[in-house]
Design an enzyme around this catalytic site. Structure first.
Site, PDB file in Angstrom:
ATOM      1  N   ASN A  66       0.808  -1.216   0.000  1.00  0.00           N
ATOM      2  CA  ASN A  66       0.000   0.000   0.000  1.00  0.00           C
ATOM      3  C   ASN A  66       0.846   1.274   0.000  1.00  0.00           C
ATOM      4  O   ASN A  66       0.362   2.331  -0.412  1.00  0.00           O
ATOM      5  CB  ASN A  66      -0.948  -0.006   1.199  1.00  0.00           C
ATOM      6  CG  ASN A  66      -2.141  -0.916   0.974  1.00  0.00           C
ATOM      7  OD1 ASN A  66      -3.099  -0.548   0.313  1.00  0.00           O
ATOM      8  ND2 ASN A  66      -2.067  -2.135   1.507  1.00  0.00           N
ATOM      9  N   GLU A  67       2.074   1.176   0.437  1.00  0.00           N
ATOM     10  CA  GLU A  67       2.945   2.345   0.414  1.00  0.00           C
ATOM     11  C   GLU A  67       3.556   2.586  -0.963  1.00  0.00           C
ATOM     12  O   GLU A  67       3.695   3.730  -1.398  1.00  0.00           O
ATOM     13  CB  GLU A  67       4.078   2.188   1.439  1.00  0.00           C
ATOM     14  CG  GLU A  67       3.658   2.373   2.885  1.00  0.00           C
ATOM     15  CD  GLU A  67       3.451   3.835   3.254  1.00  0.00           C
ATOM     16  OE1 GLU A  67       3.388   4.690   2.348  1.00  0.00           O
ATOM     17  OE2 GLU A  67       3.344   4.131   4.454  1.00  0.00           O
TER      18      GLU A  67
END
Length: 528
Positions: A377-378
């Site tokens: 997700n980063e």
């Protein structure tokens, strides 16, 4: 008066002017003499002694009264130096009164000043820091709770500089002197981009526009509606429910059709929501600038000169791009569903870094799939990504965070080091929150929130939740709501809040996405 006498007076005047100038400059400029080469010192000394001897010989024959008058006149000339000299000396004197420490005040806000993952940021803040650094000043920055409080601090002398766009209106101009960075904004219509965009205010008739109740946007659209003869459906929203940034996001999501905001706020949010159109003006231009106390002429002059230098500088362009142009969203792969389906295939690898995630999971104290979910997700497992704020690598570590967990900054782009730093950060956050949230499964959500925003903002949200009757040990619907509250002035200026403005929506969404990804990764029987 003979030639020798006139020459003697000229020499004497030159001597006195030199002496007067030296005394006005002050002892610190005497360092020039200290570092002057010896041969040049001897030359200066010989020239000075010659002037004195010649002046003495010439003046000896003059009447005492005349010499006295000439001496006084010479000193006065040296002190005043004529009208052209006076302005130069006044400016020099003003320069010398500028303090070594710059006492500034600002307001929290998405464009002015905020804390992001433990690092101070903001368009106005970075410009202020640049000014202080270039001018050799130590910055002492405080945050006021409101525009009125900010102006009071500056006008009373408690602070020297308001590093915030103060509107140029008569009421404020009586209290402070506008100077330095200038800003011109206007109100714009926020709408979905596309062929059906509204391009003229007359097209607003028959449309529905949502605005903050009793805000300047509310007053402007009501006046515009009157000018058009009515027909605009205006929906005022209470600030206790939603604020301007919420309305912008709702337009992006298609939940409401239109809203109105200032152009700088619109530009900033377009970097989060690139599908929006913010091109149509609905008001006249509004002028504002930084400001100093009315007796701070020297600081005002220095700020104005700095503003001229920085206006077209590469540094200024870079700061502007960082906050108003560079995308704040993670680039998505072309076929996200297909990619996730491939990686979630039973027994398949999640990423190129699975072995590294597994190696450092014991440091984090959580499953390796959690580290993988954070990394996904980063950065979508792209180690080359550098965010708008400077976060780097697969786990998007901020340099200040990397240093805090003992990571060599020169190695931050190494995937193994980057993931190790993230694991250490997760462990540190878990320990810091263990007394606040004793249930480990519930605490995980708090840890993820702190990973995304910085621990300080989550501690603030916990404090707000406790104060306003929410459960401060439960994330969903409780502390998550308090995190959203921290984007509103009445809450980020609350006495229990220590870290100011916070764009909570980004963090709340991050926690939700990571938890869903983590669950999906865990549901597949990956090879151990």
């Amino acid at each position: 008066m003979g030639y020798m006498a006139r020459s003697g007076l000229v020499w004497m005047e030159d001597c006195m002017r030199f002496l007067g100038s030296f005394l006005r400059i002050g002892w610190c400029r005497g360092l020039f003499w200290l570092y002057l080469p010896s041969d040049m010192k001897r030359s200066f000394a010989y020239m000075a002694s010659s002037m004195v001897r010649l002046s003495a010989k010439c003046v000896a024959a003059l009447p005492v009264a005349f010499v006295s008058a000439a001496f006084v006149a010479t000193v006065m000339l040296s002190a005043c130096g004529g009208s052209s000299k006076r302005s130069e000396e006044k400016e020099a004197a003003m320069e010398e009164t500028v303090p070594d420490t710059l006492h500034a005040v600002t307001l929290y806000g998405p464009t002015s000043y905020f804390n992001y993952r433990g690092e101070e940021m903001g368009f106005d803040y970075e410009n202020l820091r640049q000014f202080a650094d270039e001018e050799g000043m130590v910055l002492d920055l405080k945050v006021a709770p409101s525009m009125q409080a900010l102006l009071k601090q500056v006008s009373s002398g408690e602070a020297q500089l308001a590093a915030y766009p103060v509107p140029k209106i008569e009421e404020y101009s009586k209290l402070v002197k506008h100077c330095g960075p200038k800003e011109i904004t206007w109100q714009v219509l926020v709408q979905p981009a596309g062929k059906h965009r509204i391009s003229d205010v007359t097209e607003l008739v028959g449309k529905t526009i949502y605005v903050e109740k009793d805000s300047k946007y509310h007053y402007r659209i009501k006046n515009l509606n009157d000018e058009l003869g009515g027909g605009i459906d205006i929906v005022p929203i209470s600030r206790d429910t939603l604020i301007t940034e919420d309305l912008i996001e709702m337009v992006d999501r298609g939940e409401i059709p239109l809203t109105i905001v200032d152009s700088d706020i619109a530009e900033l949010n377009k970097s989060y929501f690139p599908r929006l159109d913010i091109g149509m003006k609905v008001s006249l231009e509004q002028y504002s600038s930084w400001a100093v106390g009315n007796d701070c002429d020297s600081l005002a002059a220095r700020l104005d000169r700095w503003e001229k230098r920085r206006d077209s500088s590469p540094m200024q362009k870079a700061i502007y791009k960082k906050y108003f142009e560079q995308s704040k969203t993670i680039p998505l792969v072309e076929d996200e569903k297909a990619l996730r389906g491939l990686r979630l295939r039973k027994g398949g690898r999640l990423s190129p870094y699975d072995d590294i995630f597994k190696r450092h999971s014991s440091t984090a104290g959580y499953d390796w799939e959690l580290l993988a979910a954070i990394g996904y997700n980063e950065s979508r497992f792209d180690n080359r990504i550098v965010s708008w704020a400077g976060a780097r690598g697969v786990m998007q570590l901020m340099p200040v965070t990397a240093r805090a967990v003992g990571i060599d900054i020169s190695q931050i782009d190494n995937p193994d080091v980057n993931i190790m730093g993230a694991a250490k950060l997760v462990k540190r956050l878990d320990e810091a929150l263990s007394k606040k949230v004793t249930d480990k499964n519930e605490r995980l959500k708090f840890v993820l929130a702190a990973y995304n925003s910085g621990l300080g903002h989550i501690l603030d949200a916990i404090a707000l939740a406790g104060k306003y009757g929410l459960d401060d040990t439960v994330w969903q619907g409780n502390v998550s709501e308090a995190a959203l509250m921290k984007s509103r002035p009445q809450y980020y200026n609350d006495p229990v809040v220590k870290n100011g403005y916070f764009r909570g929506r980004e963090t709340v969404d991050f926690v939700d996405k990571v938890m869903r990804t983590y669950s999906a990764f865990k549901s597949v029987n990956h090879s151990k």
